[in-house]
Design an enzyme around this catalytic site. Structure first.
Site, PDB file in Angstrom:
ATOM      1  N   ARG A  46       0.590  -1.315   0.266  1.00 13.60           N
ATOM      2  CA  ARG A  46      -0.165   0.039  -0.250  1.00 13.60           C
ATOM      3  C   ARG A  46       0.704   1.579  -0.554  1.00 13.60           C
ATOM      4  O   ARG A  46       0.582   1.921   0.448  1.00 13.60           O
ATOM      5  CB  ARG A  46      -0.720   0.255   1.757  1.00 13.60           C
ATOM      6  N   ARG A  50      -1.706   6.383   0.170  1.00 10.65           N
ATOM      7  CA  ARG A  50      -2.240   6.532   1.487  1.00 10.65           C
ATOM      8  C   ARG A  50      -2.296   7.102   2.326  1.00 10.65           C
ATOM      9  O   ARG A  50      -2.374   8.249   2.750  1.00 10.65           O
ATOM     10  CB  ARG A  50      -2.655   4.520   2.386  1.00 10.65           C
ATOM     11  N   ARG A  59      -6.839  12.182  -5.759  1.00 14.34           N
ATOM     12  CA  ARG A  59      -8.028  10.812  -5.312  1.00 14.34           C
ATOM     13  C   ARG A  59      -8.996  11.492  -5.167  1.00 14.34           C
ATOM     14  O   ARG A  59      -9.993  11.116  -5.315  1.00 14.34           O
ATOM     15  CB  ARG A  59      -7.442   9.471  -5.215  1.00 14.34           C
ATOM     16  N   ASP A  95      -6.209  -2.728  -7.861  1.00 11.54           N
ATOM     17  CA  ASP A  95      -6.799  -3.776  -6.377  1.00 11.54           C
ATOM     18  C   ASP A  95      -7.559  -4.607  -7.206  1.00 11.54           C
ATOM     19  O   ASP A  95      -7.393  -5.107  -8.076  1.00 11.54           O
ATOM     20  CB  ASP A  95      -8.472  -2.297  -6.317  1.00 11.54           C
ATOM     21  N   TYR A 170     -15.195 -11.819  -0.783  1.00  8.15           N
ATOM     22  CA  TYR A 170     -16.115 -10.653  -1.004  1.00  8.15           C
ATOM     23  C   TYR A 170     -17.185 -11.248  -2.032  1.00  8.15           C
ATOM     24  O   TYR A 170     -17.972 -10.162  -1.553  1.00  8.15           O
ATOM     25  CB  TYR A 170     -15.038  -9.325  -1.369  1.00  8.15           C
TER      26      TYR A 170
END
Length: 366
Positions: A46, A50, A59, A95, A170
């Protein structure tokens, strides 16, 4: 103009040219192959965003899935931590649900929640709706990788994908879960449907990684973020065959394969059997202990607790030294966190960690 080909390292090379150095000879790739290098390489999971203000600015107005589908944006975000921190490898900004969405699953990445699936998997018909993917389905990833390889030069680019179990979780839960109760209920209650789902996801994942390798990544990482929710017996029965299928499908790709999960201390031996060249270790297991579980034929990656980066610098320094000391007993060591960078991390601390790892692990030239 000479034609472009892809060599066995996953890097672009011109026909007729003899390539020396480059990403294939980088400290990161050498460590993945358990070969000596000038220093212990370091990158952060990551790391592409972030904690970086420049990432948050980009973003602010672009949804996550859209940002993953815009090659120029992917390129810029991927390069940001390389410029700022001087890490030894870049990791593609993307992702794990990107290929699943490309396979026809109706989902969105909801801010503050994560991936949310419109129609969770409950029956065989739901599995059948997950179609195989082609390069054209993820052409934006192919383009982004090619742009990045050209920009990065000798710095290797890591491609990645989610492992079948984590993706299945998921899709069955409909989103993130703390208990994975619906996932396990399907796994135990209808093993045939479970294996059909994971087999379908393994093919999607493998196709997605092959696109990245063909476009020029120098290594790939398979994330099984939620595998730590399982016992070793269940991992071996319900998960290992599908992860092994993905990793075996890349055996001739010419790039190192990394396998990582969280909370996997009891699974490290089985994960080592899945077929990766490097096994990622979270912060709960010392690297020397992990190596004994994984075996001497795998490099290891890790494993600073991300929360340590929020502590005073003397604490950070002491922990970096400890992990490097443990890493010296491993067949090959890539310094990383035991999970992803926390958003509240001071970027300057990450930069200092990179410099410290390089300084403490520097080896004299042969």
């Amino acid at each position: 103009m000479a034609a472009m080909t892809t060599d066995t390292t996953g890097t672009a090379a011109r026909d007729g040219e003899s390539r020396r150095g480059g990403p294939a000879d980088s400290p990161f790739v050498r460590a993945c192959r358990r070969e000596p290098g000038p220093h212990t390489p370091v990158w952060f999971m990551r790391q592409a965003g972030r904690s970086l203000p420049e990432y948050r600015e980009i973003r602010a107005t672009v949804p996550m899935l859209e940002s993953c589908r815009r090659p120029e944006l992917v390129t810029e975000i991927t390069l940001q931590p390389v410029r700022r921190h001087g890490v030894d490898a870049a990791i593609l900004f993307s992702d794990i649900v990107v290929p699943v969405a490309a396979a026809g699953v109706d989902l969105d990445i909801v801010p503050g929640t994560g991936p949310v699936v419109a129609e969770p998997v409950r029956a065989a018909a739901d599995v059948e709706r997950i179609r195989p993917i082609t390069r054209e389905d993820v052409s934006y990833v192919d383009e982004a990788v090619r742009l990045l390889v050209a920009e990065l030069g000798d710095t290797p680019l890591i491609g990645f994908a989610g492992a079948p179990f984590t993706l299945a979780s998921y899709l069955v839960e409909g989103g993130p879960s703390r208990t994975h109760a619906k996932t396990k209920a399907l796994m135990y209650g209808d093993p045939d449907l479970w294996h059909a789902l994971c087999a379908r996801l393994a093919e999607v994942t493998l196709a997605f990684l092959r696109v990245q390798v063909s476009a020029g990544v120098s290594a790939v990482q398979l994330f099984d973020s939620w595998a730590g929710a399982l016992s070793e017996a269940d991992y071996r029965r319900y998960v290992l065959p599908h992860s092994a299928h993905v990793l075996a499908g890349l055996a001739d790709a010419g790039v190192p394969r990394i396998h990582f999960g969280v909370g996997t201390a009891e699974l490290l031996g089985a994960m080592g059997e899945a077929g990766a060249d490097v096994v990622g270790v979270d912060w709960r297991t010392p690297l020397d202990v992990a190596t004994r579980r994984i075996g001497p034929d795998k490099a290891v990656q890790g494993n600073l607790d991300p929360c340590v980066l929020l502590a005073p610098w003397p604490v950070v320094e002491a922990e970096v030294r400890r992990i490097l000391d443990q890493g010296r007993s491993t067949p090959g060591h890539v310094f990383n966190l035991g999970h992803g960078v926390l958003p509240e991390t001071d970027p300057d601390v990450l930069t200092r960690v990179v410099a410290l790892v390089h300084e403490l692990s520097a080896r004299p030239a042969a």
